[in-house]
Motif scaffolding. Structure first.
Motif, PDB file in Angstrom:
ATOM      1  N   LEU A 129       1.226  -0.653   0.010  1.00  0.00           N
ATOM      2  CA  LEU A 129       0.027  -0.082  -0.541  1.00  0.00           C
ATOM      3  C   LEU A 129       0.904   1.012  -0.011  1.00  0.00           C
ATOM      4  CD1 LEU A 129      -2.807   1.833   0.197  1.00  0.00           C
ATOM      5  CD2 LEU A 129      -2.459   0.861   2.443  1.00  0.00           C
ATOM      6  N   LEU A 130       2.527   1.427   0.345  1.00  0.00           N
ATOM      7  CA  LEU A 130       2.995   2.109   0.567  1.00  0.00           C
ATOM      8  C   LEU A 130       3.206   3.215  -0.318  1.00  0.00           C
ATOM      9  CD1 LEU A 130       4.238   4.094   2.894  1.00  0.00           C
ATOM     10  CD2 LEU A 130       5.884   2.705   2.863  1.00  0.00           C
ATOM     11  N   LEU A 131       3.742   1.596  -1.228  1.00  0.00           N
ATOM     12  CA  LEU A 131       4.106   2.320  -2.688  1.00  0.00           C
ATOM     13  C   LEU A 131       3.259   1.967  -3.734  1.00  0.00           C
ATOM     14  CD1 LEU A 131       6.139  -1.801  -2.695  1.00  0.00           C
ATOM     15  CD2 LEU A 131       7.073   1.245  -2.965  1.00  0.00           C
ATOM     16  N   GLU A 132       1.907   2.175  -3.518  1.00  0.00           N
ATOM     17  CA  GLU A 132       0.725   2.689  -4.403  1.00  0.00           C
ATOM     18  C   GLU A 132       1.083   3.354  -4.386  1.00  0.00           C
ATOM     19  OE1 GLU A 132      -1.371   2.048  -7.283  1.00  0.00           O
ATOM     20  OE2 GLU A 132      -0.573  -0.026  -6.183  1.00  0.00           O
ATOM     21  N   VAL A 133       1.226   4.679  -2.859  1.00  0.00           N
ATOM     22  CA  VAL A 133       0.712   5.831  -3.143  1.00  0.00           C
ATOM     23  C   VAL A 133       1.830   7.069  -3.113  1.00  0.00           C
ATOM     24  CG1 VAL A 133       0.786   7.081  -0.987  1.00  0.00           C
ATOM     25  CG2 VAL A 133      -0.874   5.450   0.010  1.00  0.00           C
ATOM     26  N   ALA A 134       2.589   5.146  -3.108  1.00  0.00           N
ATOM     27  CA  ALA A 134       4.325   6.406  -3.219  1.00  0.00           C
ATOM     28  C   ALA A 134       4.312   6.977  -5.647  1.00  0.00           C
ATOM     29  CB  ALA A 134       5.304   6.185  -3.123  1.00  0.00           C
ATOM     30  N   ARG A 135       3.801   5.670  -5.425  1.00  0.00           N
ATOM     31  CA  ARG A 135       3.197   5.470  -7.306  1.00  0.00           C
ATOM     32  C   ARG A 135       2.214   6.581  -7.330  1.00  0.00           C
ATOM     33  NH1 ARG A 135       2.894  -0.783  -6.681  1.00  0.00           N
ATOM     34  NH2 ARG A 135       4.856  -1.431  -7.462  1.00  0.00           N
ATOM     35  N   ALA A 136       0.936   6.772  -6.794  1.00  0.00           N
ATOM     36  CA  ALA A 136      -0.019   7.571  -7.006  1.00  0.00           C
ATOM     37  C   ALA A 136       1.057   9.275  -6.620  1.00  0.00           C
ATOM     38  CB  ALA A 136      -0.715   7.671  -6.158  1.00  0.00           C
ATOM     39  N   GLY A 137       1.972   9.370  -6.710  1.00  0.00           N
ATOM     40  CA  GLY A 137       2.633  10.857  -6.999  1.00  0.00           C
ATOM     41  C   GLY A 137       2.745  10.865  -5.306  1.00  0.00           C
ATOM     42  N   GLY A 138       2.489  10.230  -4.220  1.00  0.00           N
ATOM     43  CA  GLY A 138       2.842  10.635  -2.679  1.00  0.00           C
ATOM     44  C   GLY A 138       3.993  10.858  -1.649  1.00  0.00           C
ATOM     45  N   VAL A 139       5.107  10.703  -2.934  1.00  0.00           N
ATOM     46  CA  VAL A 139       6.476  11.374  -2.747  1.00  0.00           C
ATOM     47  C   VAL A 139       6.391  12.194  -2.480  1.00  0.00           C
ATOM     48  CG1 VAL A 139       8.752  10.388  -3.485  1.00  0.00           C
ATOM     49  CG2 VAL A 139       7.258   9.224  -3.576  1.00  0.00           C
ATOM     50  N   SER A 140       6.532  13.638  -4.105  1.00  0.00           N
ATOM     51  CA  SER A 140       6.565  14.518  -3.996  1.00  0.00           C
ATOM     52  C   SER A 140       5.724  15.399  -3.396  1.00  0.00           C
ATOM     53  CB  SER A 140       6.894  15.202  -5.329  1.00  0.00           C
ATOM     54  OG  SER A 140       5.782  14.562  -6.275  1.00  0.00           O
ATOM     55  N   GLY A 141       4.327  15.152  -3.553  1.00  0.00           N
ATOM     56  CA  GLY A 141       3.028  15.248  -3.146  1.00  0.00           C
ATOM     57  C   GLY A 141       2.398  14.815  -2.360  1.00  0.00           C
ATOM     58  N   SER A 142       1.150  15.665  -2.011  1.00  0.00           N
ATOM     59  CA  SER A 142       0.294  14.937  -1.490  1.00  0.00           C
ATOM     60  C   SER A 142      -0.897  14.009  -2.374  1.00  0.00           C
ATOM     61  CB  SER A 142      -0.833  15.558  -0.369  1.00  0.00           C
ATOM     62  OG  SER A 142      -1.381  16.248  -0.604  1.00  0.00           O
ATOM     63  N   THR A 143      -1.280  12.845  -2.351  1.00  0.00           N
ATOM     64  CA  THR A 143      -2.717  12.968  -3.745  1.00  0.00           C
ATOM     65  C   THR A 143      -3.602  12.344  -3.000  1.00  0.00           C
ATOM     66  OG1 THR A 143      -2.633  11.264  -5.381  1.00  0.00           O
ATOM     67  CG2 THR A 143      -1.291  10.365  -3.338  1.00  0.00           C
ATOM     68  N   SER A 144      -4.524  12.540  -3.983  1.00  0.00           N
ATOM     69  CA  SER A 144      -6.337  12.114  -3.481  1.00  0.00           C
ATOM     70  C   SER A 144      -5.850  10.804  -3.772  1.00  0.00           C
ATOM     71  CB  SER A 144      -6.732  13.391  -4.173  1.00  0.00           C
ATOM     72  OG  SER A 144      -8.161  12.956  -3.917  1.00  0.00           O
ATOM     73  N   LEU A 145      -7.115   9.785  -2.635  1.00  0.00           N
ATOM     74  CA  LEU A 145      -7.494   8.585  -3.598  1.00  0.00           C
ATOM     75  C   LEU A 145      -8.754   8.450  -2.324  1.00  0.00           C
ATOM     76  CD1 LEU A 145      -3.611   7.301  -3.520  1.00  0.00           C
ATOM     77  CD2 LEU A 145      -5.412   7.182  -5.536  1.00  0.00           C
ATOM     78  N   THR A 146      -9.461   7.878  -2.510  1.00  0.00           N
ATOM     79  CA  THR A 146     -10.125   6.890  -1.967  1.00  0.00           C
ATOM     80  C   THR A 146     -10.172   5.765  -1.801  1.00  0.00           C
ATOM     81  OG1 THR A 146     -11.642   6.490  -3.641  1.00  0.00           O
ATOM     82  CG2 THR A 146     -12.385   8.810  -2.979  1.00  0.00           C
ATOM     83  N   LEU A 147     -11.264   5.191  -0.399  1.00  0.00           N
ATOM     84  CA  LEU A 147     -10.786   4.037  -0.593  1.00  0.00           C
ATOM     85  C   LEU A 147     -10.622   3.179  -1.819  1.00  0.00           C
ATOM     86  CD1 LEU A 147     -11.630   3.639   3.259  1.00  0.00           C
ATOM     87  CD2 LEU A 147      -9.374   3.306   2.092  1.00  0.00           C
ATOM     88  N   ARG A 148     -11.987   3.516  -2.031  1.00  0.00           N
ATOM     89  CA  ARG A 148     -12.385   2.359  -3.364  1.00  0.00           C
ATOM     90  C   ARG A 148     -11.655   2.460  -3.912  1.00  0.00           C
ATOM     91  NH1 ARG A 148     -18.888   3.757  -5.587  1.00  0.00           N
ATOM     92  NH2 ARG A 148     -18.301   3.588  -3.496  1.00  0.00           N
ATOM     93  N   GLU A 149     -10.693   3.777  -5.008  1.00  0.00           N
ATOM     94  CA  GLU A 149     -10.116   3.868  -5.876  1.00  0.00           C
ATOM     95  C   GLU A 149      -8.730   2.757  -5.225  1.00  0.00           C
ATOM     96  OE1 GLU A 149      -7.417   5.047  -9.044  1.00  0.00           O
ATOM     97  OE2 GLU A 149      -9.666   4.706  -8.409  1.00  0.00           O
ATOM     98  N   LEU A 150      -8.291   2.998  -4.227  1.00  0.00           N
ATOM     99  CA  LEU A 150      -7.407   2.064  -4.207  1.00  0.00           C
ATOM    100  C   LEU A 150      -7.537   0.340  -3.889  1.00  0.00           C
ATOM    101  CD1 LEU A 150      -5.954   3.903  -0.567  1.00  0.00           C
ATOM    102  CD2 LEU A 150      -4.862   3.035  -2.842  1.00  0.00           C
ATOM    103  N   SER A 151      -8.430   0.381  -3.274  1.00  0.00           N
ATOM    104  CA  SER A 151      -9.353  -1.085  -3.824  1.00  0.00           C
ATOM    105  C   SER A 151      -9.332  -1.567  -5.117  1.00  0.00           C
ATOM    106  CB  SER A 151     -10.838  -1.651  -2.849  1.00  0.00           C
ATOM    107  OG  SER A 151     -11.220  -2.485  -3.210  1.00  0.00           O
ATOM    108  N   ARG A 152      -9.706  -0.475  -5.976  1.00  0.00           N
ATOM    109  CA  ARG A 152      -9.362  -0.957  -7.644  1.00  0.00           C
ATOM    110  C   ARG A 152      -8.191  -1.123  -7.739  1.00  0.00           C
ATOM    111  NH1 ARG A 152      -7.860   0.917 -12.236  1.00  0.00           N
ATOM    112  NH2 ARG A 152      -7.824   3.266 -11.231  1.00  0.00           N
ATOM    113  N   ARG A 153      -7.293  -0.284  -7.258  1.00  0.00           N
ATOM    114  CA  ARG A 153      -5.861  -0.442  -7.827  1.00  0.00           C
ATOM    115  C   ARG A 153      -5.011  -1.738  -7.353  1.00  0.00           C
ATOM    116  NH1 ARG A 153      -2.193   5.213  -8.192  1.00  0.00           N
ATOM    117  NH2 ARG A 153      -3.756   5.975  -9.580  1.00  0.00           N
ATOM    118  N   MET A 154      -5.795  -1.959  -5.917  1.00  0.00           N
ATOM    119  CA  MET A 154      -5.050  -3.605  -5.382  1.00  0.00           C
ATOM    120  C   MET A 154      -5.661  -4.413  -5.381  1.00  0.00           C
ATOM    121  SD  MET A 154      -3.134  -1.158  -2.328  1.00  0.00           S
ATOM    122  CE  MET A 154      -2.390  -2.492  -1.901  1.00  0.00           C
TER     123      MET A 154
END
Length: 218
Positions: free
Chosen positions: A5-30
């Motif tokens: 999950l930490l890697l998925e947040v990083a992929r979504a742009g959570g390294v250089s800044g914050s990224t907007s993700l819902t649980l539904r979107e994370l569920s679809r991705r993972m």
């Protein structure tokens, strides 16, 4: 697990800044249920690896400096292991008393059979518990992602038992195995098993500082 999950947040742009993700979107991705992801998010936040804030019906997520440092350490360790550049990981901590849980698990027939087949010995019915220091706790998280000897989970009439990953380790000249229950929430303490009672064989008592040389499994 949480690291994915930490890697998925990083992929979504959570390294250089914050990224907007819902649980539904994370569920679809993972491909995981939202309830599982919500639990993982809480754990990552509790460890200080992830920062999050509410945003409408969703949330903004970003890796904390500590979370980013962990992923960088994981990247380095995996590269060294997979490329054969590193054979030993060193963990430091102090000896502590357990609650007798290690003895209960080591005595289980399902594990003992696998200890004999996979590791070549039947361990003493108990574990040596080592409470890791700060930097070694992070290294322990990296270790859990590395290849080791896997003991399969099993079920008895009373309950189920989870998978355990094992690594050869040397402590004060003695050979042993470090065991990591994959579904354990006890991240600060690691347990060692050997044919003999390590505490007595090494003359250890609570509070003694020890270094563990954890070797790559070949």
């Amino acid at each position: 697990m949480e690291i994915k999950l930490l890697l998925e947040v990083a992929r979504a742009g959570g390294v250089s800044g914050s990224t907007s993700l819902t649980l539904r979107e994370l569920s679809r991705r993972m491909g995981k249920p939202p309830s599982t992801l919500a639990r993982w998010l809480r754990r990552l936040e509790e460890r200080g690896w992830l920062e999050r804030s509410p945003e409408g019906r969703g949330q903004r997520l970003r890796l904390s400096p500590r979370g980013l440092a962990f992923l960088k350490a994981l990247y380095t360790e995996l590269g060294e292991v997979l490329e054969g550049r590193e054979e030993v990981m060193r963990l430091e901590g102090v000896v502590v008393s357990g609650l007798g849980e290690g003895s209960y698990y080591v005595k289980q027939r399902g594990y003992r059979k696998q200890f004999r087949e996979q590791l070549g010995f039947i361990p003493f019915p108990g574990t040596l518990n080592v409470k890791l220091n700060g930097s070694s706790r992070q290294a322990r998280e990296v270790l859990q992602e590395l290849p080791g000897v896997m003991l399969k989970g099993f079920r008895t009439k009373e309950r189920s038992f989870g998978e355990v990953k094992c690594f050869p380790v040397r402590i004060r000249g003695k050979e042993a195995f470090l065991v990591l229950p994959l579904r354990s929430s006890h991240r600060e303490v690691v347990e060692l098993v050997a044919e003999e009672k390590l505490r007595d064989a090494l003359g250890l008592k609570d509070g003694d500082r020890v270094e563990l040389e954890v070797r790559k499994w070949k």
